[in-house]
Write a protein that holds these residues in place. Sequence first.
Motif, PDB file in Angstrom:
ATOM      1  N   ILE A  63       0.847  -1.186   0.000  1.00 30.66           N
ATOM      2  CA  ILE A  63       0.000   0.000   0.000  1.00 30.66           C
ATOM      3  C   ILE A  63       0.883   1.236   0.000  1.00 30.66           C
ATOM      4  O   ILE A  63       1.477   1.591   1.029  1.00 30.66           O
ATOM      5  CB  ILE A  63      -0.948   0.022   1.216  1.00 30.66           C
ATOM      6  N   GLY A  64       0.986   1.880  -1.142  1.00 30.98           N
ATOM      7  CA  GLY A  64       1.801   3.081  -1.243  1.00 30.98           C
ATOM      8  C   GLY A  64       2.150   3.388  -2.685  1.00 30.98           C
ATOM      9  O   GLY A  64       1.761   2.660  -3.606  1.00 30.98           O
ATOM     10  N   PHE A  65       2.885   4.476  -2.874  1.00 33.20           N
ATOM     11  CA  PHE A  65       3.243   4.921  -4.215  1.00 33.20           C
ATOM     12  C   PHE A  65       4.692   5.399  -4.256  1.00 33.20           C
ATOM     13  O   PHE A  65       5.206   5.928  -3.266  1.00 33.20           O
ATOM     14  CB  PHE A  65       2.364   6.103  -4.648  1.00 33.20           C
ATOM     15  N   LEU A  66       5.312   5.221  -5.400  1.00 31.20           N
ATOM     16  CA  LEU A  66       6.532   5.934  -5.746  1.00 31.20           C
ATOM     17  C   LEU A  66       6.081   7.023  -6.706  1.00 31.20           C
ATOM     18  O   LEU A  66       5.617   6.714  -7.815  1.00 31.20           O
ATOM     19  CB  LEU A  66       7.549   5.006  -6.409  1.00 31.20           C
ATOM     20  N   ARG A  67       6.170   8.276  -6.265  1.00 33.29           N
ATOM     21  CA  ARG A  67       5.682   9.378  -7.096  1.00 33.29           C
ATOM     22  C   ARG A  67       6.845  10.186  -7.660  1.00 33.29           C
ATOM     23  O   ARG A  67       7.876  10.346  -7.008  1.00 33.29           O
ATOM     24  CB  ARG A  67       4.752  10.276  -6.285  1.00 33.29           C
ATOM     25  N   VAL A  68       6.656  10.688  -8.876  1.00 33.36           N
ATOM     26  CA  VAL A  68       7.665  11.489  -9.558  1.00 33.36           C
ATOM     27  C   VAL A  68       7.124  12.898  -9.733  1.00 33.36           C
ATOM     28  O   VAL A  68       6.002  13.092 -10.223  1.00 33.36           O
ATOM     29  CB  VAL A  68       8.023  10.894 -10.933  1.00 33.36           C
ATOM     30  N   TRP A  69       7.925  13.864  -9.321  1.00 34.62           N
ATOM     31  CA  TRP A  69       7.560  15.278  -9.398  1.00 34.62           C
ATOM     32  C   TRP A  69       8.596  15.998 -10.262  1.00 34.62           C
ATOM     33  O   TRP A  69       9.791  15.711 -10.164  1.00 34.62           O
ATOM     34  CB  TRP A  69       7.550  15.905  -8.004  1.00 34.62           C
ATOM     35  N   THR A  70       8.161  16.921 -11.091  1.00 35.32           N
ATOM     36  CA  THR A  70       9.072  17.646 -11.962  1.00 35.32           C
ATOM     37  C   THR A  70       8.876  19.149 -11.806  1.00 35.32           C
ATOM     38  O   THR A  70       7.803  19.616 -11.400  1.00 35.32           O
ATOM     39  CB  THR A  70       8.867  17.263 -13.435  1.00 35.32           C
ATOM     40  N   GLY A  71       9.934  19.915 -12.136  1.00 33.41           N
ATOM     41  CA  GLY A  71       9.877  21.369 -12.020  1.00 33.41           C
ATOM     42  C   GLY A  71      10.422  22.053 -13.259  1.00 33.41           C
ATOM     43  O   GLY A  71      10.871  21.400 -14.203  1.00 33.41           O
ATOM     44  N   GLU A  72      10.384  23.371 -13.235  1.00 30.92           N
ATOM     45  CA  GLU A  72      10.859  24.162 -14.364  1.00 30.92           C
ATOM     46  C   GLU A  72      12.381  24.269 -14.338  1.00 30.92           C
ATOM     47  O   GLU A  72      12.991  24.284 -13.260  1.00 30.92           O
ATOM     48  CB  GLU A  72      10.240  25.558 -14.323  1.00 30.92           C
ATOM     49  N   PRO A  73      13.018  24.368 -15.510  1.00 35.52           N
ATOM     50  CA  PRO A  73      14.483  24.535 -15.560  1.00 35.52           C
ATOM     51  C   PRO A  73      14.907  25.808 -14.830  1.00 35.52           C
ATOM     52  O   PRO A  73      14.171  26.797 -14.805  1.00 35.52           O
ATOM     53  CB  PRO A  73      14.773  24.641 -17.063  1.00 35.52           C
ATOM     54  N   GLY A  74      16.081  25.784 -14.240  1.00 30.90           N
ATOM     55  CA  GLY A  74      16.589  26.946 -13.512  1.00 30.90           C
ATOM     56  C   GLY A  74      17.947  26.653 -12.917  1.00 30.90           C
ATOM     57  O   GLY A  74      18.560  25.623 -13.201  1.00 30.90           O
ATOM     58  N   ASP A  75      18.396  27.556 -12.050  1.00 28.23           N
ATOM     59  CA  ASP A  75      19.722  27.425 -11.455  1.00 28.23           C
ATOM     60  C   ASP A  75      19.702  26.764 -10.073  1.00 28.23           C
ATOM     61  O   ASP A  75      20.754  26.578  -9.462  1.00 28.23           O
ATOM     62  CB  ASP A  75      20.386  28.808 -11.334  1.00 28.23           C
ATOM     63  N   THR A  76      18.523  26.442  -9.554  1.00 31.88           N
ATOM     64  CA  THR A  76      18.431  25.855  -8.215  1.00 31.88           C
ATOM     65  C   THR A  76      19.015  24.453  -8.211  1.00 31.88           C
ATOM     66  O   THR A  76      18.715  23.640  -9.087  1.00 31.88           O
ATOM     67  CB  THR A  76      16.964  25.796  -7.753  1.00 31.88           C
ATOM     68  N   ASP A  77      19.869  24.169  -7.219  1.00 29.95           N
ATOM     69  CA  ASP A  77      20.481  22.845  -7.178  1.00 29.95           C
ATOM     70  C   ASP A  77      19.554  21.834  -6.514  1.00 29.95           C
ATOM     71  O   ASP A  77      18.517  22.170  -5.943  1.00 29.95           O
ATOM     72  CB  ASP A  77      21.845  22.885  -6.481  1.00 29.95           C
ATOM     73  N   ALA A  78      19.949  20.553  -6.608  1.00 26.23           N
ATOM     74  CA  ALA A  78      19.088  19.467  -6.137  1.00 26.23           C
ATOM     75  C   ALA A  78      18.814  19.565  -4.640  1.00 26.23           C
ATOM     76  O   ALA A  78      17.696  19.290  -4.191  1.00 26.23           O
ATOM     77  CB  ALA A  78      19.729  18.120  -6.473  1.00 26.23           C
TER      78      ALA A  78
END
Length: 217
Positions: A112-127
């Motif tokens: 019972i659960g999920f592996l979810r993938v989230w994405t963002g906009e390109p930019g200079d912010t590091d991981a």
Amino acid sequence: MGNAGRGLTLAALLTGLMTGCAAEEAEPDGASGASGETTAKVAQRGGSIGASGSACELPVTFDIAEFWKAKAVDAEEATGATGDLADLADAFLRQGPVTMACEVDAKPAGKIGFLRVWTGEPGDTDARAVLEDFVAAEQGASGARYSTVKAGDITGTEVEYVTTSELLEETKKEHALAVTTSEGPVVLHLGGMDTSEHEAMLPAYELAKSTLHTSAG
């Protein structure tokens, strides 16, 4: 598709997400608990997602565990919503600087659960900064422990933390991994109904992490 059709599709999407989140927070009657034993094993491969033509097209590719089922999440549809529907979409589809793009359901594998993938906009912010903002935006998150990790051909940042539900008065473990790509940041997040279920699903998370590559790679 007309506005009415889009509204129905969005409502169905949000209903599915709400149902999934509820399943992670409350064990159904008769469900058997996981062993709770933490393991660093890698799950058996069941397929791959991220590439063009796969269940979820992403800036990265990775393997998913056997029997887990991936489904793309179309957050763009939610941008045209208004009122309460828009608020629900924002709450379920966005967390900090990223937007949900895919969820991989463990239910077909008996968990019972999920592996979810989230994405963002390109930019200079590091991981690291992306991941810190992601955790900060999660209600009840605390005790975050960050580390640098080599994920496939990508160097990223990983975090282990806990979330506390005031409603259930329970605390459970969470894991997330963030990497940056030319198309923007990507966060992989593993939740779970509770800590035991989360730990039972860690091999699937380890499989994803160990096979992670940029889609261009």
